[in-house]
Write an enzyme that holds these catalytic residues in place. Sequence first.
Site, short mmCIF file in Angstrom:
data_model
loop_
_atom_site.label_atom_id
_atom_site.label_comp_id
_atom_site.label_asym_id
_atom_site.label_seq_id
_atom_site.Cartn_x
_atom_site.Cartn_y
_atom_site.Cartn_z
CG ASP A 9 -35.61 10.40 0.54
OD1 ASP A 9 -36.41 10.30 1.49
OD2 ASP A 9 -35.94 10.83 -0.59
CG ASP A 11 -41.66 8.47 -1.15
OD1 ASP A 11 -41.98 7.58 -1.95
OD2 ASP A 11 -42.06 8.51 0.02
CE LYS A 150 -35.46 11.49 5.65
NZ LYS A 150 -35.39 11.32 4.19
CG ASP A 173 -35.70 13.80 -2.99
OD1 ASP A 173 -35.74 13.20 -1.91
OD2 ASP A 173 -36.70 14.28 -3.54
#
Length: 226
Positions: A9, A11, A150, A173
């Site tokens: 990922d 951000d 995803k 996250d």
Amino acid sequence: MKFKAIVADIDGTITCEKRELHLEAVKKIRTLKLPFVLATGNILCYARTASRLIGLEGAVIAENGGAVAVRFDLQGTYEESMEECEKAYSFLSQYFNLTKLDPHYRKTEIALRRDFDLEKARSLLKTLNLDVEMVDTKYAIHIKSKKVNKGVGLKKLANMMGLKARDFVAIGDSANDVEMFEVSGFGIAVGNGDEIIKEAADYVTEATYGDGAIEAIEFLEEKGWI
């Protein structure tokens, strides 16, 4: 156990707390000898720009799996999933003052500013027979098809790369990384991650944000898994 690629990922994972690319994490990524794929809820051009800045080959998953691209010199491919998202948006607009984010660039989902009651919106949406869900990535609220995530994007991109999803280590996250963890061979949550992603992870770093990504890569190197 040996993995052939990493998917991470952006951000909250390879950034600083203020959403800037974590430069030490970038340096660490650049030392790797295996493919490093970026996976984000953001738009495709954002993902490709981040890939370019880091110095990668352009393999990215964007819009929570709705868009994938394998290299800079090839166009991205999109899932067709906007019709029901638009219906959900129109319905919820009767109850909330919603603000779309990047509406001209998003092709597979709708992203909204996080300034309304998400749980109330989810409750209202249950009254419609739509195959969509609302996901909070901490940066936006996404109205997306339940069939797109995803994990789906990783399977599709892995096949385009001649790999399997299980060949990847996933680092993330947020709640929208869960499916990516489920299909990958090993999942690592950074220390600032949501509880749901930590529960889905095989390993959780002590460090947070980009420092956590560095710790994740060093852990894999120490184990001899990459």
